[in-house]
Design a protein around this motif. Structure first.
Motif, mmCIF file in Angstrom:
data_model
loop_
_atom_site.group_PDB
_atom_site.id
_atom_site.type_symbol
_atom_site.label_atom_id
_atom_site.label_comp_id
_atom_site.label_asym_id
_atom_site.label_seq_id
_atom_site.Cartn_x
_atom_site.Cartn_y
_atom_site.Cartn_z
ATOM 1 N N ILE A 55 0.803 -1.228 0.000
ATOM 2 C CA ILE A 55 0.000 0.000 0.000
ATOM 3 C C ILE A 55 0.834 1.276 0.000
ATOM 4 O O ILE A 55 0.325 2.344 -0.329
ATOM 5 N N SER A 56 2.121 1.173 0.361
ATOM 6 C CA SER A 56 2.966 2.365 0.252
ATOM 7 C C SER A 56 4.441 1.979 0.263
ATOM 8 O O SER A 56 4.820 0.944 0.814
ATOM 9 N N ILE A 57 5.249 2.835 -0.366
ATOM 10 C CA ILE A 57 6.704 2.686 -0.394
ATOM 11 C C ILE A 57 7.314 4.065 -0.185
ATOM 12 O O ILE A 57 6.845 5.052 -0.767
ATOM 13 N N SER A 58 8.350 4.152 0.610
ATOM 14 C CA SER A 58 8.988 5.440 0.865
ATOM 15 C C SER A 58 9.624 5.987 -0.406
ATOM 16 O O SER A 58 9.886 5.248 -1.368
ATOM 17 N N ASN A 59 9.857 7.287 -0.431
ATOM 18 C CA ASN A 59 10.441 7.935 -1.607
ATOM 19 C C ASN A 59 11.714 7.223 -2.071
ATOM 20 O O ASN A 59 12.568 6.859 -1.260
ATOM 21 N N TYR A 60 11.813 7.022 -3.375
ATOM 22 C CA TYR A 60 12.949 6.385 -4.044
ATOM 23 C C TYR A 60 13.065 4.879 -3.723
ATOM 24 O O TYR A 60 14.052 4.246 -4.089
ATOM 25 N N GLY A 61 12.039 4.330 -3.071
ATOM 26 C CA GLY A 61 12.044 2.901 -2.792
ATOM 27 C C GLY A 61 11.389 2.122 -3.925
ATOM 28 O O GLY A 61 10.724 2.691 -4.805
ATOM 29 N N PHE A 62 11.581 0.806 -3.905
ATOM 30 C CA PHE A 62 11.001 -0.040 -4.956
ATOM 31 C C PHE A 62 10.943 -1.482 -4.484
ATOM 32 O O PHE A 62 11.573 -1.859 -3.492
ATOM 33 N N ILE A 63 10.207 -2.291 -5.212
ATOM 34 C CA ILE A 63 10.242 -3.738 -5.049
ATOM 35 C C ILE A 63 10.109 -4.365 -6.424
ATOM 36 O O ILE A 63 9.312 -3.917 -7.255
ATOM 37 N N GLU A 64 10.919 -5.383 -6.684
ATOM 38 C CA GLU A 64 10.840 -6.134 -7.938
ATOM 39 C C GLU A 64 10.734 -7.615 -7.600
ATOM 40 O O GLU A 64 11.572 -8.160 -6.873
ATOM 41 N N ILE A 65 9.695 -8.258 -8.122
ATOM 42 C CA ILE A 65 9.465 -9.679 -7.863
ATOM 43 C C ILE A 65 9.481 -10.423 -9.192
ATOM 44 O O ILE A 65 8.814 -10.024 -10.148
ATOM 45 N N LYS A 66 10.234 -11.509 -9.240
ATOM 46 C CA LYS A 66 10.268 -12.358 -10.429
ATOM 47 C C LYS A 66 9.894 -13.781 -10.024
ATOM 48 O O LYS A 66 10.298 -14.255 -8.951
ATOM 49 N N GLN A 67 9.146 -14.439 -10.894
ATOM 50 C CA GLN A 67 8.824 -15.838 -10.650
ATOM 51 C C GLN A 67 8.829 -16.606 -11.961
ATOM 52 O O GLN A 67 8.286 -16.139 -12.971
ATOM 53 N N SER A 68 9.457 -17.767 -11.946
ATOM 54 C CA SER A 68 9.436 -18.656 -13.100
ATOM 55 C C SER A 68 8.722 -19.930 -12.687
ATOM 56 O O SER A 68 9.151 -20.613 -11.749
ATOM 57 N N SER A 69 7.644 -20.242 -13.358
ATOM 58 C CA SER A 69 6.866 -21.422 -13.028
ATOM 59 C C SER A 69 6.576 -22.196 -14.310
ATOM 60 O O SER A 69 5.868 -21.719 -15.192
ATOM 61 N N PHE A 70 7.208 -23.388 -14.402
ATOM 62 C CA PHE A 70 7.031 -24.245 -15.566
ATOM 63 C C PHE A 70 7.309 -23.496 -16.876
ATOM 64 O O PHE A 70 6.565 -23.565 -17.834
ATOM 65 N N GLY A 71 8.425 -22.725 -16.860
ATOM 66 C CA GLY A 71 8.870 -22.048 -18.066
ATOM 67 C C GLY A 71 8.231 -20.699 -18.319
ATOM 68 O O GLY A 71 8.617 -19.999 -19.259
ATOM 69 N N VAL A 72 7.259 -20.283 -17.500
ATOM 70 C CA VAL A 72 6.601 -18.980 -17.670
ATOM 71 C C VAL A 72 7.142 -18.020 -16.621
ATOM 72 O O VAL A 72 7.016 -18.272 -15.425
ATOM 73 N N GLU A 73 7.751 -16.926 -17.094
ATOM 74 C CA GLU A 73 8.323 -15.953 -16.162
ATOM 75 C C GLU A 73 7.391 -14.764 -15.975
ATOM 76 O O GLU A 73 6.897 -14.186 -16.940
ATOM 77 N N ARG A 74 7.165 -14.424 -14.729
ATOM 78 C CA ARG A 74 6.359 -13.246 -14.377
ATOM 79 C C ARG A 74 7.234 -12.280 -13.602
ATOM 80 O O ARG A 74 8.070 -12.702 -12.790
ATOM 81 N N ILE A 78 7.104 -2.463 -8.521
ATOM 82 C CA ILE A 78 6.325 -1.405 -7.879
ATOM 83 C C ILE A 78 7.316 -0.414 -7.281
ATOM 84 O O ILE A 78 8.228 -0.801 -6.540
ATOM 85 N N LYS A 79 7.167 0.855 -7.621
ATOM 86 C CA LYS A 79 8.071 1.868 -7.084
ATOM 87 C C LYS A 79 7.304 3.116 -6.686
ATOM 88 O O LYS A 79 6.193 3.369 -7.160
ATOM 89 N N SER A 80 7.929 3.880 -5.802
ATOM 90 C CA SER A 80 7.303 5.126 -5.345
ATOM 91 C C SER A 80 7.401 6.187 -6.435
ATOM 92 O O SER A 80 8.409 6.279 -7.142
ATOM 93 N N ASP A 81 6.322 6.982 -6.568
ATOM 94 C CA ASP A 81 6.401 8.115 -7.506
ATOM 95 C C ASP A 81 6.929 9.357 -6.809
ATOM 96 O O ASP A 81 6.936 10.445 -7.380
ATOM 97 N N ASN A 82 7.382 9.170 -5.535
ATOM 98 C CA ASN A 82 7.974 10.235 -4.716
ATOM 99 C C ASN A 82 6.973 11.329 -4.345
ATOM 100 O O ASN A 82 7.364 12.401 -3.869
ATOM 101 N N ASN A 83 5.696 11.055 -4.560
ATOM 102 C CA ASN A 83 4.637 11.995 -4.161
ATOM 103 C C ASN A 83 3.549 11.286 -3.350
ATOM 104 O O ASN A 83 2.414 11.752 -3.266
ATOM 105 N N GLY A 84 3.909 10.124 -2.786
ATOM 106 C CA GLY A 84 2.950 9.379 -1.985
ATOM 107 C C GLY A 84 2.199 8.322 -2.773
ATOM 108 O O GLY A 84 1.426 7.551 -2.193
ATOM 109 N N GLY A 85 2.399 8.243 -4.080
ATOM 110 C CA GLY A 85 1.713 7.259 -4.911
ATOM 111 C C GLY A 85 2.624 6.128 -5.318
ATOM 112 O O GLY A 85 3.817 6.105 -4.997
ATOM 113 N N LEU A 86 2.062 5.140 -6.044
ATOM 114 C CA LEU A 86 2.824 3.984 -6.475
ATOM 115 C C LEU A 86 2.708 3.804 -7.987
ATOM 116 O O LEU A 86 1.649 4.019 -8.571
ATOM 117 N N ILE A 87 3.799 3.402 -8.616
ATOM 118 C CA ILE A 87 3.820 3.042 -10.036
ATOM 119 C C ILE A 87 3.968 1.530 -10.102
ATOM 120 O O ILE A 87 4.929 0.964 -9.572
#
Length: 404
Positions: A55-74, A78-87
């Motif tokens: 629901i929130s990330i501090s300014n300049y913060g981010f998270i990147e999640i990768k998953q490979s399941s039976f050959g399909v990569e996802r 999600i990163k902060s837009d530095n104005n309280g929102g998320l991209i």
């Protein structure tokens, strides 16, 4: 930096995930080669109450999640837009997808697993649990986590709060049940020991927790740090409890190092009782006990302190070796009155049985005696008579030493 590298290697071996100073990476390939995920994140991240959304990330913060399941990569970023929102950006096989509904649904599945295996959102989860049910609720949350490293981070978050004596004791009493690896318990205690030592009602539990360690190194490190971080250790209500840690330390090397820390930081006069308590635990290695005596005598000591030291020497298993060291160094950094020098001289016969020990002890003080009054020299000669008639060579050497 070396400490961080060591920790990294240990975590990789034990859990299959790695940490860095500002980011964390989790890899579950060891469990299932056909279904794994990898996550990197940085900054303060707040997760939802059901642990299924971010629901929130501090300014300049981010998270990147990768998953490979039976050959399909996802992949989800999600990163902060530095104005309280998320991209939010979601990819399947490197093709960008709408976050809603596919990305949101996928995140709700993998996020609970990530939360259990990392400290992602840990601070916000601790805050939420603490608000609902205090320390016990947080400890219950910690029980559900997968790894000791992650549990220790949650406890660190908890210990940053203003806690009562009862709450601190509750945490200490539950540490061994929550965390299996002593390394992580040690790190929790080391980082937060000032909080545990401020009140004797907590320090007693702290001491009991430490005493359960098998490793002398952990106990030594905690006690040494307590000495280093508080120059007023002997005035703290918990000082006797703190020194009690040493009773379960078997390494005479560590005991000696603790003596050095007390001497260097607090001074031998001020902490002599604690030093001698430690000194009495050195029962087999005269190398260590002699070094402690030398270290003590590098400082200015009054005659009452010397008396205490001599009593400790008289009851030491290495009595004669310790006595020789004492008389060799007793005058090296101290000046005493005639009556005090005579008092020290008169202890030589009490502390030496072997002729060689008597000889070495008298040679140790001879330089000072040679510069003393005739009254002191005469007493020195009377003591030397014990070397006659069987040890005339020693006797002559001792007398000649004060005539130079």
């Amino acid at each position: 930096m070396k400490k961080i590298v060591i920790k990294l290697l240990m975590i990789i071996i034990a859990t299959g995930y790695t940490t860095q100073v500002n980011a964390i990476s989790v890899d579950t390939t060891k469990r299932n080669k056909d279904d794994y995920f990898n996550v990197h994140f940085e900054g303060d991240i707040v997760v939802s109450e059901d642990d299924k959304n971010i629901i929130s990330i501090s300014n300049y913060g981010f998270i990147e999640i990768k998953q490979s399941s039976f050959g399909v990569e996802r992949r989800l970023v999600i990163k902060s837009d530095n104005n309280g929102g998320l991209i939010k950006q979601f990819f399947i096989k490197n093709e960008k997808q709408n976050f809603v509904p596919k990305g949101k649904k996928w995140l709700s599945k993998v996020l609970p697993k990530i939360i259990k295996t990392t400290f992602l959102g840990g601070k916000s989860r601790v805050d939420r649990s603490f608000k609902k049910g205090g320390v016990n609720a947080v400890l219950k949350t910690i029980e559900d986590l997968s790894y000791d490293f992650v549990k220790s981070k949650y406890i660190d978050f908890l210990l940053k709060k203003r806690l009562s004596v009862n709450e601190l004791n509750t945490i200490l009493k539950n540490l061994n049940g929550l965390i299996k690896q002593q390394l992580y318990i040690f790190e929790v205690l080391e980082k937060n020991q000032n909080s545990f030592l401020k009140d004797s009602r907590v320090s007693a539990t702290f001491i009991k927790t430490i005493s359960q360690y098998e490793s002398d190194f952990y106990k030594f490190s905690l006690l040494q740090n307590a000495i280093k971080t508080s120059n007023e250790l002997t005035e703290m209500p918990s000082s006797q409890d703190i020194m009690a840690i040493s009773k379960s330390i078997t390494s005479e090397n560590y005991i000696t190092k603790l003596c050095y820390s007390l001497i260097e930081i607090q001074g031998a006069n001020k902490s002599l009782d604690q030093i001698l308590t430690l000194f009495n635990q050195i029962n087999s290695e005269e190398f260590y006990s002699n070094n402690v005596i030398r270290k003590i005598l590098t400082q200015s000591l009054d005659i009452s302190a010397l008396r205490k030291l001599l009593i400790a020497i008289q009851t030491s298993p290495q009595k004669e070796s310790n006595a020789i060291t004492f008389y060799e160094y007793v005058f090296s950094h101290n000046t005493y009155t005639e009556s005090e020098i005579l008092e020290i001289l008169n202890t030589i016969l009490k502390n030496t049985v072997k002729p060689i020990s008597l000889y070495k002890s008298m040679m140790g003080v001879s330089k000072t005696i040679s510069k003393s009054t005739e009254n002191v020299k005469e007493q020195y000669r009377k003591i030397a008579m014990r070397l006659k008639p069987n040890y005339e060579f020693y006797y002559d050497k001792v007398l000649n030493a004060i005539e130079k």
